[in-house]
Design a protein around this motif. Structure first.
Motif, PDB file in Angstrom:
ATOM      1  N   ALA A   1      13.846 -13.991  23.085  1.00  0.00           N
ATOM      2  CA  ALA A   1      13.758 -13.116  24.262  1.00  0.00           C
ATOM      3  C   ALA A   1      12.681 -12.044  24.069  1.00  0.00           C
ATOM      4  CB  ALA A   1      15.106 -12.465  24.547  1.00  0.00           C
ATOM      5  N   HIS A   2      12.542 -11.523  22.864  1.00  0.00           N
ATOM      6  CA  HIS A   2      11.474 -10.548  22.598  1.00  0.00           C
ATOM      7  C   HIS A   2      10.108 -11.195  22.790  1.00  0.00           C
ATOM      8  CE1 HIS A   2      14.634  -8.526  19.985  1.00  0.00           C
ATOM      9  NE2 HIS A   2      14.358  -7.659  20.937  1.00  0.00           N
ATOM     10  N   PHE A   3       9.956 -12.416  22.269  1.00  0.00           N
ATOM     11  CA  PHE A   3       8.682 -13.105  22.416  1.00  0.00           C
ATOM     12  C   PHE A   3       8.422 -13.496  23.869  1.00  0.00           C
ATOM     13  CE2 PHE A   3       9.209 -13.466  17.851  1.00  0.00           C
ATOM     14  CZ  PHE A   3       7.930 -13.203  17.402  1.00  0.00           C
ATOM     15  N   ALA A   4       9.466 -13.851  24.596  1.00  0.00           N
ATOM     16  CA  ALA A   4       9.307 -14.176  26.017  1.00  0.00           C
ATOM     17  C   ALA A   4       8.828 -12.945  26.784  1.00  0.00           C
ATOM     18  CB  ALA A   4      10.611 -14.699  26.596  1.00  0.00           C
ATOM     19  N   ARG A   5       9.380 -11.806  26.457  1.00  0.00           N
ATOM     20  CA  ARG A   5       8.956 -10.561  27.108  1.00  0.00           C
ATOM     21  C   ARG A   5       7.491 -10.257  26.767  1.00  0.00           C
ATOM     22  NH1 ARG A   5       9.832  -7.492  31.455  1.00  0.00           N
ATOM     23  NH2 ARG A   5       9.351  -5.329  31.014  1.00  0.00           N
ATOM     24  N   TRP A   6       7.135 -10.444  25.478  1.00  0.00           N
ATOM     25  CA  TRP A   6       5.759 -10.250  25.026  1.00  0.00           C
ATOM     26  C   TRP A   6       4.815 -11.168  25.795  1.00  0.00           C
ATOM     27  CZ3 TRP A   6       2.304 -13.593  22.639  1.00  0.00           C
ATOM     28  CH2 TRP A   6       1.173 -13.005  22.070  1.00  0.00           C
ATOM     29  N   LEU A   7       5.212 -12.446  25.944  1.00  0.00           N
ATOM     30  CA  LEU A   7       4.372 -13.407  26.667  1.00  0.00           C
ATOM     31  C   LEU A   7       4.193 -13.018  28.130  1.00  0.00           C
ATOM     32  CD1 LEU A   7       5.646 -16.798  25.229  1.00  0.00           C
ATOM     33  CD2 LEU A   7       3.336 -15.850  25.018  1.00  0.00           C
ATOM     34  N   ALA A   8       5.268 -12.613  28.769  1.00  0.00           N
ATOM     35  CA  ALA A   8       5.185 -12.232  30.182  1.00  0.00           C
ATOM     36  C   ALA A   8       4.245 -11.036  30.364  1.00  0.00           C
ATOM     37  CB  ALA A   8       6.576 -11.910  30.727  1.00  0.00           C
TER      38      ALA A   8
ATOM     39  N   GLY B   1     -10.382 -17.113  34.344  1.00  0.00           N
ATOM     40  CA  GLY B   1     -11.332 -18.127  33.915  1.00  0.00           C
ATOM     41  C   GLY B   1     -10.834 -18.896  32.716  1.00  0.00           C
ATOM     42  N   GLU B   2     -11.718 -19.690  32.142  1.00  0.00           N
ATOM     43  CA  GLU B   2     -11.362 -20.577  31.038  1.00  0.00           C
ATOM     44  C   GLU B   2     -10.843 -19.812  29.810  1.00  0.00           C
ATOM     45  OE1 GLU B   2     -13.719 -23.540  28.021  1.00  0.00           O
ATOM     46  OE2 GLU B   2     -14.385 -23.514  30.116  1.00  0.00           O
ATOM     47  N   LYS B   3     -11.518 -18.766  29.405  1.00  0.00           N
ATOM     48  CA  LYS B   3     -11.083 -18.000  28.230  1.00  0.00           C
ATOM     49  C   LYS B   3      -9.807 -17.211  28.522  1.00  0.00           C
ATOM     50  CE  LYS B   3     -14.264 -19.144  25.271  1.00  0.00           C
ATOM     51  NZ  LYS B   3     -13.985 -19.915  24.067  1.00  0.00           N
ATOM     52  N   ALA B   4      -9.664 -16.715  29.727  1.00  0.00           N
ATOM     53  CA  ALA B   4      -8.421 -16.029  30.094  1.00  0.00           C
ATOM     54  C   ALA B   4      -7.251 -17.007  30.036  1.00  0.00           C
ATOM     55  CB  ALA B   4      -8.544 -15.413  31.482  1.00  0.00           C
ATOM     56  N   ASP B   5      -7.457 -18.217  30.545  1.00  0.00           N
ATOM     57  CA  ASP B   5      -6.417 -19.240  30.460  1.00  0.00           C
ATOM     58  C   ASP B   5      -6.116 -19.597  29.014  1.00  0.00           C
ATOM     59  OD1 ASP B   5      -6.253 -19.278  33.221  1.00  0.00           O
ATOM     60  OD2 ASP B   5      -7.473 -21.099  33.442  1.00  0.00           O
ATOM     61  N   LEU B   6      -7.146 -19.678  28.190  1.00  0.00           N
ATOM     62  CA  LEU B   6      -6.952 -19.970  26.771  1.00  0.00           C
ATOM     63  C   LEU B   6      -6.167 -18.854  26.093  1.00  0.00           C
ATOM     64  CD1 LEU B   6      -7.506 -21.777  24.312  1.00  0.00           C
ATOM     65  CD2 LEU B   6      -9.686 -20.544  24.032  1.00  0.00           C
ATOM     66  N   ALA B   7      -6.441 -17.616  26.447  1.00  0.00           N
ATOM     67  CA  ALA B   7      -5.701 -16.486  25.865  1.00  0.00           C
ATOM     68  C   ALA B   7      -4.210 -16.604  26.153  1.00  0.00           C
ATOM     69  CB  ALA B   7      -6.245 -15.161  26.397  1.00  0.00           C
ATOM     70  N   LYS B   8      -3.873 -17.041  27.346  1.00  0.00           N
ATOM     71  CA  LYS B   8      -2.454 -17.195  27.702  1.00  0.00           C
ATOM     72  C   LYS B   8      -1.849 -18.413  27.027  1.00  0.00           C
ATOM     73  CE  LYS B   8      -3.614 -16.942  31.987  1.00  0.00           C
ATOM     74  NZ  LYS B   8      -3.578 -17.007  33.455  1.00  0.00           N
ATOM     75  N   ALA B   9      -2.582 -19.518  26.993  1.00  0.00           N
ATOM     76  CA  ALA B   9      -2.071 -20.747  26.358  1.00  0.00           C
ATOM     77  C   ALA B   9      -1.879 -20.548  24.856  1.00  0.00           C
ATOM     78  CB  ALA B   9      -3.013 -21.914  26.632  1.00  0.00           C
TER      79      ALA B   9
ATOM     80  N   VAL C   1       1.229 -18.563  24.029  1.00  0.00           N
ATOM     81  CA  VAL C   1       2.448 -19.382  24.071  1.00  0.00           C
ATOM     82  C   VAL C   1       2.596 -20.151  22.770  1.00  0.00           C
ATOM     83  CG1 VAL C   1       3.573 -21.335  25.208  1.00  0.00           C
ATOM     84  CG2 VAL C   1       2.519 -19.537  26.588  1.00  0.00           C
ATOM     85  N   ARG C   2       1.527 -20.791  22.321  1.00  0.00           N
ATOM     86  CA  ARG C   2       1.582 -21.551  21.064  1.00  0.00           C
ATOM     87  C   ARG C   2       1.946 -20.660  19.886  1.00  0.00           C
ATOM     88  NH1 ARG C   2      -3.391 -23.769  23.248  1.00  0.00           N
ATOM     89  NH2 ARG C   2      -2.909 -25.795  24.139  1.00  0.00           N
ATOM     90  N   ILE C   3       1.335 -19.497  19.833  1.00  0.00           N
ATOM     91  CA  ILE C   3       1.592 -18.562  18.738  1.00  0.00           C
ATOM     92  C   ILE C   3       3.041 -18.082  18.770  1.00  0.00           C
ATOM     93  CG2 ILE C   3       1.026 -16.239  17.892  1.00  0.00           C
ATOM     94  CD1 ILE C   3      -1.919 -16.931  18.925  1.00  0.00           C
ATOM     95  N   ALA C   4       3.525 -17.720  19.936  1.00  0.00           N
ATOM     96  CA  ALA C   4       4.908 -17.239  20.062  1.00  0.00           C
ATOM     97  C   ALA C   4       5.891 -18.327  19.655  1.00  0.00           C
ATOM     98  CB  ALA C   4       5.179 -16.770  21.489  1.00  0.00           C
ATOM     99  N   ARG C   5       5.674 -19.550  20.125  1.00  0.00           N
ATOM    100  CA  ARG C   5       6.573 -20.648  19.758  1.00  0.00           C
ATOM    101  C   ARG C   5       6.572 -20.875  18.259  1.00  0.00           C
ATOM    102  NH1 ARG C   5       4.998 -24.863  24.574  1.00  0.00           N
ATOM    103  NH2 ARG C   5       6.344 -23.942  26.164  1.00  0.00           N
ATOM    104  N   SER C   6       5.406 -20.856  17.666  1.00  0.00           N
ATOM    105  CA  SER C   6       5.300 -21.064  16.224  1.00  0.00           C
ATOM    106  C   SER C   6       5.987 -19.939  15.452  1.00  0.00           C
ATOM    107  CB  SER C   6       3.826 -21.159  15.818  1.00  0.00           C
ATOM    108  OG  SER C   6       3.717 -21.333  14.428  1.00  0.00           O
TER     109      SER C   6
END
Length: 138
Positions: free
Chosen positions: A83-90, A102-110, A113-118
């Protein structure tokens, strides 16, 4: 009003992380963790985290620390939950979206997510291999 532009380098990364941490420190869920548990010194932390995201997004190679170790040490003091990581992601996604597109902004968000899951898997001492999350595409 003009549409936001894409992230183009370290100055843009620093703008995102500065605004993100301004919001995170004020957040009712994340603020106490950053302020009271981690006791983050933003003046010292912002250049380090900008190095991290500059490396993630632009392969700058400037981040030389161990992201897992930092979070594992914090987790020992104050258990970090999904839940803490979900809040961080949001909060991260909202900040990126409001400042850039743009592409890099989308990459920053993607990548966030990968980092938080890991991190969540590693803090739970589960298999952190990305192999178990890769979808096989026909």
């Amino acid at each position: 009003m003009t549409a936001p532009r894409d992230l183009t380098g370290r100055d843009d990364v620093l703008a995102v992380v500065t605004e993100f941490y301004r919001r995170a420190f004020a957040d009712g869920v994340l603020g106490p963790i950053f302020r009271d548990v981690a006791r983050l010194d933003l003046a010292a932390h912002l250049p380090v985290i900008a190095d991290f995201w500059d490396t993630v997004l632009f392969r700058a190679g400037t981040y030389r620390r161990n992201l897992l170790r930092v979070h594992a040490d914090l987790h020992e003091e104050f258990p970090l939950t999904a839940a803490h990581f979900a809040r961080w992601l949001a909060l991260w996604a909202r900040t990126v979206d409001e400042l850039f597109a743009g592409e890099k902004a989308d990459l920053a968000k993607a990548q966030a997510v990968r980092i938080a899951r890991s991190l969540v898997r590693r803090l739970r001492h589960e298999d952190a291999s990305e192999l178990n999350t890769i979808e096989v595409r026909p």
